[in-house]
Design an enzyme around this catalytic site. Structure first.
Site, PDB file in Angstrom:
ATOM      1  N   ILE A  18       7.492 -27.188 -16.241  1.00  0.00           N
ATOM      2  CA  ILE A  18       7.825 -27.077 -17.676  1.00  0.00           C
ATOM      3  C   ILE A  18       6.782 -26.275 -18.443  1.00  0.00           C
ATOM      4  CG2 ILE A  18       6.751 -29.312 -18.307  1.00  0.00           C
ATOM      5  CD1 ILE A  18       9.049 -29.680 -20.326  1.00  0.00           C
ATOM      6  N   LYS A  38       4.142 -21.347  -5.885  1.00  0.00           N
ATOM      7  CA  LYS A  38       3.807 -21.328  -4.455  1.00  0.00           C
ATOM      8  C   LYS A  38       4.973 -21.675  -3.530  1.00  0.00           C
ATOM      9  CE  LYS A  38       1.438 -25.812  -4.161  1.00  0.00           C
ATOM     10  NZ  LYS A  38       0.219 -26.478  -3.702  1.00  0.00           N
ATOM     11  N   TYR A  48      11.257 -33.506 -10.861  1.00  0.00           N
ATOM     12  CA  TYR A  48      11.542 -34.902 -10.464  1.00  0.00           C
ATOM     13  C   TYR A  48      11.408 -35.877 -11.632  1.00  0.00           C
ATOM     14  CZ  TYR A  48      11.313 -32.776  -5.913  1.00  0.00           C
ATOM     15  OH  TYR A  48      11.554 -31.956  -4.848  1.00  0.00           O
ATOM     16  N   ALA A  49      11.053 -35.358 -12.818  1.00  0.00           N
ATOM     17  CA  ALA A  49      10.855 -36.255 -13.968  1.00  0.00           C
ATOM     18  C   ALA A  49      12.162 -36.964 -14.291  1.00  0.00           C
ATOM     19  CB  ALA A  49      10.349 -35.469 -15.165  1.00  0.00           C
ATOM     20  N   GLY A  51      12.460 -40.296 -16.629  1.00  0.00           N
ATOM     21  CA  GLY A  51      12.610 -41.030 -17.890  1.00  0.00           C
ATOM     22  C   GLY A  51      12.924 -40.151 -19.073  1.00  0.00           C
ATOM     23  N   GLY A  52      12.070 -39.137 -19.342  1.00  0.00           N
ATOM     24  CA  GLY A  52      12.349 -38.247 -20.459  1.00  0.00           C
ATOM     25  C   GLY A  52      11.127 -37.743 -21.168  1.00  0.00           C
ATOM     26  N   GLU A 116      10.464 -46.872 -23.300  1.00  0.00           N
ATOM     27  CA  GLU A 116       9.619 -47.082 -22.119  1.00  0.00           C
ATOM     28  C   GLU A 116       8.375 -47.864 -22.504  1.00  0.00           C
ATOM     29  OE1 GLU A 116       9.011 -43.137 -20.525  1.00  0.00           O
ATOM     30  OE2 GLU A 116      10.946 -43.154 -19.522  1.00  0.00           O
ATOM     31  N   HIS A 242       2.000 -45.323 -11.034  1.00  0.00           N
ATOM     32  CA  HIS A 242       3.261 -45.798 -11.608  1.00  0.00           C
ATOM     33  C   HIS A 242       3.562 -47.149 -10.964  1.00  0.00           C
ATOM     34  CE1 HIS A 242       7.336 -46.037 -13.027  1.00  0.00           C
ATOM     35  NE2 HIS A 242       7.164 -44.930 -13.731  1.00  0.00           N
ATOM     36  N   ARG A 288       1.402 -48.842 -18.465  1.00  0.00           N
ATOM     37  CA  ARG A 288       1.460 -48.774 -16.997  1.00  0.00           C
ATOM     38  C   ARG A 288       0.252 -49.338 -16.271  1.00  0.00           C
ATOM     39  NH1 ARG A 288       4.043 -42.905 -16.317  1.00  0.00           N
ATOM     40  NH2 ARG A 288       5.966 -43.606 -17.272  1.00  0.00           N
ATOM     41  N   HIS A 349       0.669 -41.346  -9.588  1.00  0.00           N
ATOM     42  CA  HIS A 349       1.751 -40.708 -10.333  1.00  0.00           C
ATOM     43  C   HIS A 349       1.284 -39.536 -11.188  1.00  0.00           C
ATOM     44  CE1 HIS A 349       5.590 -40.467 -12.378  1.00  0.00           C
ATOM     45  NE2 HIS A 349       5.045 -40.721 -13.559  1.00  0.00           N
ATOM     46  N   GLU A 373       0.045 -30.667 -16.760  1.00  0.00           N
ATOM     47  CA  GLU A 373      -0.721 -31.734 -16.086  1.00  0.00           C
ATOM     48  C   GLU A 373      -2.085 -31.246 -15.582  1.00  0.00           C
ATOM     49  OE1 GLU A 373       1.674 -34.169 -13.558  1.00  0.00           O
ATOM     50  OE2 GLU A 373      -0.068 -35.194 -12.708  1.00  0.00           O
ATOM     51  N   ARG A 384      -2.204 -42.374 -19.900  1.00  0.00           N
ATOM     52  CA  ARG A 384      -1.115 -41.655 -20.569  1.00  0.00           C
ATOM     53  C   ARG A 384       0.033 -42.585 -20.924  1.00  0.00           C
ATOM     54  NH1 ARG A 384       3.833 -39.167 -18.668  1.00  0.00           N
ATOM     55  NH2 ARG A 384       3.331 -39.908 -16.587  1.00  0.00           N
ATOM     56  N   SER A 389       3.979 -36.627 -21.144  1.00  0.00           N
ATOM     57  CA  SER A 389       3.450 -35.546 -20.324  1.00  0.00           C
ATOM     58  C   SER A 389       4.288 -34.269 -20.431  1.00  0.00           C
ATOM     59  CB  SER A 389       3.393 -36.012 -18.872  1.00  0.00           C
ATOM     60  OG  SER A 389       3.223 -34.928 -18.041  1.00  0.00           O
TER      61      SER A 389
HETATM   62  P1  FAD Z   1       4.553 -29.043 -12.516  1.00  0.00           P
HETATM   63  O1  FAD Z   1       5.880 -29.346 -13.048  1.00  0.00           O
HETATM   64  O2  FAD Z   1       4.056 -29.871 -11.409  1.00  0.00           O
HETATM   65  O3  FAD Z   1       4.553 -27.529 -12.046  1.00  0.00           O
HETATM   66  C1  FAD Z   1       3.443 -26.996 -11.367  1.00  0.00           C
HETATM   67  C2  FAD Z   1       3.840 -25.659 -10.777  1.00  0.00           C
HETATM   68  O4  FAD Z   1       2.692 -24.998 -10.268  1.00  0.00           O
HETATM   69  C3  FAD Z   1       4.809 -25.757  -9.611  1.00  0.00           C
HETATM   70  O5  FAD Z   1       5.745 -24.725  -9.759  1.00  0.00           O
HETATM   71  C4  FAD Z   1       3.926 -25.510  -8.394  1.00  0.00           C
HETATM   72  O6  FAD Z   1       4.596 -24.988  -7.275  1.00  0.00           O
HETATM   73  C5  FAD Z   1       2.964 -24.494  -8.970  1.00  0.00           C
HETATM   74  N1  FAD Z   1       1.691 -24.369  -8.261  1.00  0.00           N
HETATM   75  C6  FAD Z   1       0.804 -25.348  -7.945  1.00  0.00           C
HETATM   76  N2  FAD Z   1      -0.255 -24.822  -7.314  1.00  0.00           N
HETATM   77  C7  FAD Z   1      -0.037 -23.475  -7.236  1.00  0.00           C
HETATM   78  C8  FAD Z   1      -0.742 -22.394  -6.674  1.00  0.00           C
HETATM   79  N3  FAD Z   1      -1.927 -22.548  -6.031  1.00  0.00           N
HETATM   80  N4  FAD Z   1      -0.224 -21.147  -6.768  1.00  0.00           N
HETATM   81  C9  FAD Z   1       0.981 -20.932  -7.369  1.00  0.00           C
HETATM   82  N5  FAD Z   1       1.713 -21.941  -7.900  1.00  0.00           N
HETATM   83  C10 FAD Z   1       1.200 -23.190  -7.841  1.00  0.00           C
HETATM   84  N6  FAD Z   1       6.527 -37.099 -17.400  1.00  0.00           N
HETATM   85  C11 FAD Z   1       7.192 -37.327 -18.545  1.00  0.00           C
HETATM   86  O7  FAD Z   1       6.716 -36.978 -19.623  1.00  0.00           O
HETATM   87  N7  FAD Z   1       8.403 -37.955 -18.501  1.00  0.00           N
HETATM   88  C12 FAD Z   1       8.989 -38.358 -17.342  1.00  0.00           C
HETATM   89  O8  FAD Z   1      10.079 -38.879 -17.350  1.00  0.00           O
HETATM   90  C13 FAD Z   1       8.290 -38.134 -16.133  1.00  0.00           C
HETATM   91  N8  FAD Z   1       8.814 -38.561 -14.955  1.00  0.00           N
HETATM   92  C14 FAD Z   1       8.167 -38.212 -13.797  1.00  0.00           C
HETATM   93  C15 FAD Z   1       8.737 -38.559 -12.583  1.00  0.00           C
HETATM   94  C16 FAD Z   1       8.161 -38.156 -11.396  1.00  0.00           C
HETATM   95  C17 FAD Z   1       8.783 -38.521 -10.076  1.00  0.00           C
HETATM   96  C18 FAD Z   1       6.953 -37.414 -11.431  1.00  0.00           C
HETATM   97  C19 FAD Z   1       6.304 -36.952 -10.158  1.00  0.00           C
HETATM   98  C20 FAD Z   1       6.348 -37.118 -12.642  1.00  0.00           C
HETATM   99  C21 FAD Z   1       6.946 -37.509 -13.827  1.00  0.00           C
HETATM  100  N9  FAD Z   1       6.381 -37.199 -15.051  1.00  0.00           N
HETATM  101  C22 FAD Z   1       7.058 -37.465 -16.207  1.00  0.00           C
HETATM  102  C23 FAD Z   1       5.182 -36.388 -15.137  1.00  0.00           C
HETATM  103  C24 FAD Z   1       5.623 -34.937 -15.408  1.00  0.00           C
HETATM  104  O9  FAD Z   1       6.783 -34.658 -14.665  1.00  0.00           O
HETATM  105  C25 FAD Z   1       4.562 -33.939 -15.038  1.00  0.00           C
HETATM  106  O10 FAD Z   1       3.317 -34.308 -15.535  1.00  0.00           O
HETATM  107  C26 FAD Z   1       4.951 -32.579 -15.616  1.00  0.00           C
HETATM  108  O11 FAD Z   1       6.227 -32.221 -15.158  1.00  0.00           O
HETATM  109  C27 FAD Z   1       3.937 -31.536 -15.224  1.00  0.00           C
HETATM  110  O12 FAD Z   1       4.441 -30.285 -15.577  1.00  0.00           O
HETATM  111  P2  FAD Z   1       3.602 -29.009 -15.238  1.00  0.00           P
HETATM  112  O13 FAD Z   1       4.400 -27.843 -15.671  1.00  0.00           O
HETATM  113  O14 FAD Z   1       2.239 -29.158 -15.773  1.00  0.00           O
HETATM  114  O15 FAD Z   1       3.445 -29.046 -13.638  1.00  0.00           O
HETATM  115  C1  SIN Z   2       9.429 -42.654 -15.527  1.00  0.00           C
HETATM  116  O1  SIN Z   2      10.571 -42.249 -15.652  1.00  0.00           O
HETATM  117  O2  SIN Z   2       9.119 -43.830 -15.348  1.00  0.00           O
HETATM  118  C2  SIN Z   2       8.332 -41.667 -15.578  1.00  0.00           C
HETATM  119  C3  SIN Z   2       7.993 -41.428 -16.982  1.00  0.00           C
HETATM  120  C4  SIN Z   2       6.657 -40.767 -17.103  1.00  0.00           C
HETATM  121  O3  SIN Z   2       5.954 -40.563 -16.116  1.00  0.00           O
HETATM  122  O4  SIN Z   2       6.295 -40.476 -18.240  1.00  0.00           O
END
Ligand code: FAD
Ligand code: SIN
Length: 542
Positions: A18, A38, A48-49, A51-52, A116, A242, A288, A349, A373, A384, A389
């Site tokens: 995101i 990558k 995989y997020a 909840g929202g 939540e 989590h 949490r 998590h 993240e 958090r 996030s």
């Molecule tokens: P990511 O979405 O992890 O994207 C990282 C990107 O960087 C990926 O494309 C990866 O391939 C790339 N990358 C990594 N290393 C390299 C490299 N060396 N070279 C090139 N590319 C690289 N948060 C919420 O707020 N609400 C939720 O409901 C929620 N539910 C979740 C459920 C699950 C199962 C998980 C695992 C997390 C959840 N979270 C939730 C947390 C949230 O999803 C993450 O913190 C957030 O999506 C992180 O976004 P990001 O763009 O920072 O990283």
């Molecule tokens: C979840 O749906 O429980 C994950 C929500 C989050 O990590 O913020």
């Protein structure tokens, strides 16, 4: 030395979750953009997020309430300005996500708002229980229409290019980022990517633990490479576990969203008791850290392997409607969540710490920004709040581009590219070889994950952390030696980064001689006033 490709764009984005995608979309209004990712483009934690994403949208809710909930969860360490900014900008970024094509679940014409843990109001905007997948779909689709954006899959960033890589390498107190070296998994070459501005959006590091909700990509690459390049890294001890992931030999810690508890599910131990009554007045909707620690205590007290989530008192129709993915996935393991208890355990998590930024997403390295993240903006403090996030990723991507575009940043002109190409040498892999000892990599990865799970988990102690650091130091130095003489591969790069991140977590945990938020030390079970500060690490300043 192999002849490898050189690329250049005004903006370089590492990661297609995101944070990276949102930044790329906004940056494309100001210049050319390259996104490196990558694996396949959608593979990210975001995808995989469940909840929202939190935002104050209900008439009975208020910014003050969301701010207050975030600060309570953060246990004294939130940067209150970062919290206020994020909360106040949330409704606008939800609108922007919708404008980019995200289809959130509605209740009639209005957005359906879930609840939540730690939130005192219904304020979770979601797309059923597949929120992240819908956001990825929409942002990737919007990005594909931008003519000045190139997205390169299977391009794994190895290192940030700084003065350290220049032909006249000399130590500098304030490094600048000129782009990255990235491993092309198709050609197996390491290529140069130059840019005026580099945005680190590479996500978290859940894979450092044996049990995690995170997919395989979450190996903390961005944190490790930023640390190596001299960036300030903050608050790595605050790893969020989590409370509820499916306990099943084949499930690989599948998440049972907190939204399920927000919907009314209760936690029971193996005797059928609703045990949260003993631990916190907020019961299953306590933050949490509290719920995960309560489960941990209950498991140790009873000698059980898991606890259970009970939804059997809720409307089966509504459960199926709200949680179609969780319902379908659990059915594949023979569990009908509308009738059967769901066996659950905590798993790693989310990483609250990361590359420290200011309120515009700027890091301590010139021209390097971070969001999502991988960053530590000050929003989360020591813990958090759920669904803050995804929100943080978008808010700080927006703030970064607003800040960058308000300044006169140099474009990647032909002469600039020529200058950089002469100054920063192509990747030099002379003297390295493929030693065919790959079994060692797999073994080291598992060893790191086990050490972290056993000694640096939900409950920590001085003794456990000392054991952990001894083991990780040994593994780290072995990997460094192996790295120097070995041809680059994804597995080796990830292992090296995992070892660095493990060390950063342990070192930060060893510094904090108190219990606060997600960091619980049995030797110091209380918070201390003298410790209301960030834990910061940077090369040469441990
Ligand atoms: P990511 O979405 O992890 O994207 C990282 C990107 O960087 C990926 O494309 C990866 O391939 C790339 N990358 C990594 N290393 C390299 C490299 N060396 N070279 C090139 N590319 C690289 N948060 C919420 O707020 N609400 C939720 O409901 C929620 N539910 C979740 C459920 C699950 C199962 C998980 C695992 C997390 C959840 N979270 C939730 C947390 C949230 O999803 C993450 O913190 C957030 O999506 C992180 O976004 P990001 O763009 O920072 O990283
Ligand atoms: C979840 O749906 O429980 C994950 C929500 C989050 O990590 O913020």
């Amino acid at each position: 030395m192999a002849q490898t490709a050189t690329h250049a764009s005004d903006f370089l984005v590492i990661g297609s979750g995101i944070a990276g995608l949102f930044f790329a979309l906004q940056a494309s209004k100001h210049g050319s953009v390259t996104v490196l990712t990558k694996k396949e483009r959608a593979e990210s934690n975001t995808n995989y997020a469940q909840g929202g994403i939190s935002a104050v949208l209900a008439p009975d809710d208020s910014f003050e309430s969301h701010i207050n909930d975030t600060i309570i969860a953060g246990a004294g360490l939130c940067n209150e300005e970062a919290v206020r900014i994020t909360v106040e900008e949330a409704p606008e970024v939800i609108r922007e996500l919708i404008d980019f094509g995200t289809r959130f679940t509605r209740n009639g014409r209005k957005l359906d708002l879930g609840r939540e843990g730690g939130h005192s109001h219904h304020r979770i905007v979601h797309a059923h229980d597949l929120t992240g997948r819908e956001i990825e779909r929409a942002l990737l689709s919007a990005l594909s229409k931008k003519k000045n954006v190139v997205l390169m899959e299977h391009s794994m960033v190895v290192e940030l290019i700084t003065e350290h890589h220049s032909i006249d390498a000399h130590p500098v107190s304030q490094p600048t980022c000129y782009g990255v070296y990235a491993f092309n998994n198709g050609t197996k070459n390491v290529e140069r990517f130059f840019a005026s501005v580099t945005m680190l959006a590479s996500g978290g590091c859940g894979q450092v633990y044996a049990h995690t909700t995170n997919p395989l990509i979450a190996t903390g690459d961005g944190i490790a490479m930023a640390y190596r390049a001299g960036a300030t890294i903050a608050n790595m001890e605050f790893i969020q576990f989590h409370p509820t992931t499916l306990y099943h030999p084949q499930s690989k810690s599948f998440l049972i969203s907190e939204a399920v508890r927000g919907f009314g599910a209760v936690l029971r131990n193996s005797a059928g008791e609703r045990f949260m009554e003993k631990y916190d007045a907020r019961l299953e909707l306590a933050p949490r850290d509290v719920v995960a620690r309560s489960i941990d205590t209950e498991l140790k007290r009873r000698g059980d392997a898991c606890v259970f989530l009970d939804l059997s008192h809720l409307s089966a129709k509504k459960v199926r409607e709200h949680f179609p993915n969780i319902h379908a996935t659990c059915l594949t393991f023979g569990i009908d969540i509308t009738r059967n208890l769901i066996p659950v355990v905590p798993a790693a998590h989310y990483c609250c710490g990361g590359v420290q930024t200011d309120l515009n997403g700027a890091t301590s390295i010139t021209n390097l920004y971070a969001c999502g993240e991988v960053s530590c903006t000050g929003l989360h403090g020591a813990n958090r709040l759920a669904s803050n996030s995804l929100l943080e990723g978008v808010v700080f991507a927006n703030r970064a581009i607003a800040h960058i575009s308000s300044q006169r940043f140099p474009r990647m002109s032909k002469s600039r590219i020529a200058r950089y190409s002469g100054r920063f040498t192509p990747w030099d892999d002379s003297g390295t070889r493929n030693p065919e000892e790959w079994v060692l990599l797999e073994h080291d990865r598992k060893e790191i994950q086990t050490v972290m799970w056993d000694y640096v988990g939900i409950v920590r102690s001085d003794l456990r952390l000392r054991r952990a650091v001894r083991r990780i130091n040994l593994i780290r130095s072995e990997i460094e030696q192996f790295y120097k003489r070995t041809t680059v591969s994804e597995e080796l790069l990830e292992l090296r980064n995992l070892a660095t991140v493990a060390w950063l977590i342990i070192e930060s945990a060893r510094k904090r001689k108190e219990s606060r938020g997600l960091h619980y030390m049995s030797d110091y079970p209380e918070p201390k006033d003298s410790w209301v500060r960030d834990t910061v690490l940077s090369v040469g300043n441990r």
